[in-house]
Design an enzyme around this catalytic site. Structure first.
Site, mmCIF file in Angstrom:
data_model
loop_
_atom_site.group_PDB
_atom_site.id
_atom_site.type_symbol
_atom_site.label_atom_id
_atom_site.label_comp_id
_atom_site.label_asym_id
_atom_site.label_seq_id
_atom_site.Cartn_x
_atom_site.Cartn_y
_atom_site.Cartn_z
ATOM 1 N N LYS A 61 1.011 -1.039 0.014
ATOM 2 C CA LYS A 61 -0.191 0.049 0.171
ATOM 3 C C LYS A 61 0.858 1.068 0.041
ATOM 4 O O LYS A 61 0.813 2.085 0.796
ATOM 5 C CB LYS A 61 -0.986 0.088 1.194
ATOM 6 C CG LYS A 61 -2.003 -1.067 1.017
ATOM 7 C CD LYS A 61 -3.001 -1.096 2.160
ATOM 8 C CE LYS A 61 -3.914 -2.311 1.946
ATOM 9 N NZ LYS A 61 -2.956 -3.737 2.325
ATOM 10 N N PRO A 164 -10.839 -7.547 -0.887
ATOM 11 C CA PRO A 164 -10.466 -8.457 0.292
ATOM 12 C C PRO A 164 -11.531 -8.140 1.503
ATOM 13 O O PRO A 164 -12.257 -7.418 1.132
ATOM 14 C CB PRO A 164 -9.116 -7.557 0.886
ATOM 15 C CG PRO A 164 -9.362 -6.028 0.498
ATOM 16 C CD PRO A 164 -10.199 -6.157 -0.547
HETATM 17 O O1 LIG Z 1 -9.035 -2.678 2.373
HETATM 18 C C1 LIG Z 1 -8.163 -3.805 2.223
HETATM 19 C C2 LIG Z 1 -7.165 -3.659 1.672
HETATM 20 C C3 LIG Z 1 -6.365 -4.765 1.703
HETATM 21 N N1 LIG Z 1 -6.433 -5.571 2.618
HETATM 22 C C4 LIG Z 1 -5.336 -7.003 2.498
HETATM 23 O O2 LIG Z 1 -6.238 -7.982 2.228
HETATM 24 C C5 LIG Z 1 -5.788 -9.149 2.887
HETATM 25 C C6 LIG Z 1 -6.737 -9.689 3.894
HETATM 26 O O3 LIG Z 1 -6.523 -10.624 4.487
HETATM 27 P P1 LIG Z 1 -7.532 -11.739 5.251
HETATM 28 O O4 LIG Z 1 -6.541 -12.372 6.131
HETATM 29 O O5 LIG Z 1 -8.171 -12.594 4.423
HETATM 30 O O6 LIG Z 1 -8.330 -10.728 6.322
HETATM 31 C C7 LIG Z 1 -4.641 -8.536 3.823
HETATM 32 O O7 LIG Z 1 -3.280 -9.022 3.269
HETATM 33 C C8 LIG Z 1 -4.880 -7.015 3.775
HETATM 34 O O8 LIG Z 1 -3.405 -6.343 4.081
HETATM 35 C C9 LIG Z 1 -7.555 -5.491 3.361
HETATM 36 O O9 LIG Z 1 -7.817 -6.704 4.245
HETATM 37 N N2 LIG Z 1 -8.335 -4.816 3.391
#
Ligand SMILES: O=c1ccn([C@@H]2O[C@H](COP(=O)(O)O)[C@@H](O)[C@H]2O)c(=O)[nH]1
Length: 220
Positions: A61, A164
């Site tokens: 990010k 996500p």
């Molecule tokens: O808004 C956002 C942007 C990025 N993420 C990223 O996605 C994954 C979600 O992981 P989970 O374990 O499935 O919750 C993680 O790498 C975050 O940095 C997000 O969650 N939300």
């Protein structure tokens, strides 16, 4: 078999054999900063080497002036794509990053809206305007708020949308795709225990949900 519309979120270390097998079911992998801090850039390179996926996305990010974001991206040559925040704006920031990535044949995703409860959706008209100006390859939108995905899909019919917020964060598998996302990003629900077993179940649930909603769409 067609690959599932899933991007694996790798935020902690996964055994390479397991990763290799998991990757045969999914579109891509997303490398997080926690994993990179744990094993270093060379460790990440070793982990992804020889892994058969369509896309390796680095998710740090990025949110800085252009020069710094370009310096960071240039150190991560194993990646196909990078995620950056959009709030930094185009001039002197995302224009430089986009120019650099274009010159290397790499892709840029901009965060349109985030998945956690504290994100303020009144910011989205600003992120939409930056996304319009920068014209990235794709957008990150929250699976936790399907209406927000639908709005971004309406604004950007041709962009790849990755979402996500499934499983651990609460959204149902397949829900983001039903609202217009191209791929669902999933991490902890797969990697907290028995990853291959969990992934198989999730792939199945995603397919069922998508069949259900696309069926509904076709009946309209
Ligand atoms: O808004 C956002 C942007 C990025 N993420 C990223 O996605 C994954 C979600 O992981 P989970 O374990 O499935 O919750 C993680 O790498 C975050 O940095 C997000 O969650 N939300």
């Amino acid at each position: 078999m067609e690959k599932a519309k899933i991007i694996l979120a790798l935020d902690s270390l996964v055994d390479k054999g397991t990763l290799r097998e998991a990757c045969s079911y999914v579109h891509g992998i997303k490398i997080g900063l926690p994993l990179t801090l744990d094993i270093g850039v060379s460790g990440v390179k070793d982990l992804v080497k020889g892994i058969d996926v369509d896309e390796v996305i680095v998710d740090f990010k990025l949110a800085d002036i252009g020069d710094i974001m370009v310096k960071i991206a240039s150190k991560l040559d194993f990646a196909d794509s990078f995620i950056s925040h959009s709030f930094v704006g185009r001039n002197g920031a995302l224009d430089e990053l986009k120019g650099f990535l274009d010159s290397k044949g790499k892709k840029l995703y901009l965060v349109g809206a985030m998945s956690h409860p504290g994100w303020d959706d009144s910011l989205n008209s600003y992120t939409v305007s930056v996304i319009r100006e920068v014209n990235p390859y794709g957008i990150v939108t929250p699976a936790t708020r399907g209406d927000v995905i639908s709005k971004f899909r309406h604004e950007f019919a041709d962009k790849v949308i990755i979402s996500p917020g499934l499983g651990t964060q609460g959204a149902k598998y397949g829900e983001a795709i039903c609202h217009g996302a191209s791929f669902e990003i999933i991490g902890r629900s797969i990697f907290s225990s028995s990853p291959l077993k969990a992934l198989n179940k999730i792939v199945e649930k995603q397919r069922e949900e998508v069949l259900r909603c696309k069926g509904a769409e076709n009946r309209e």
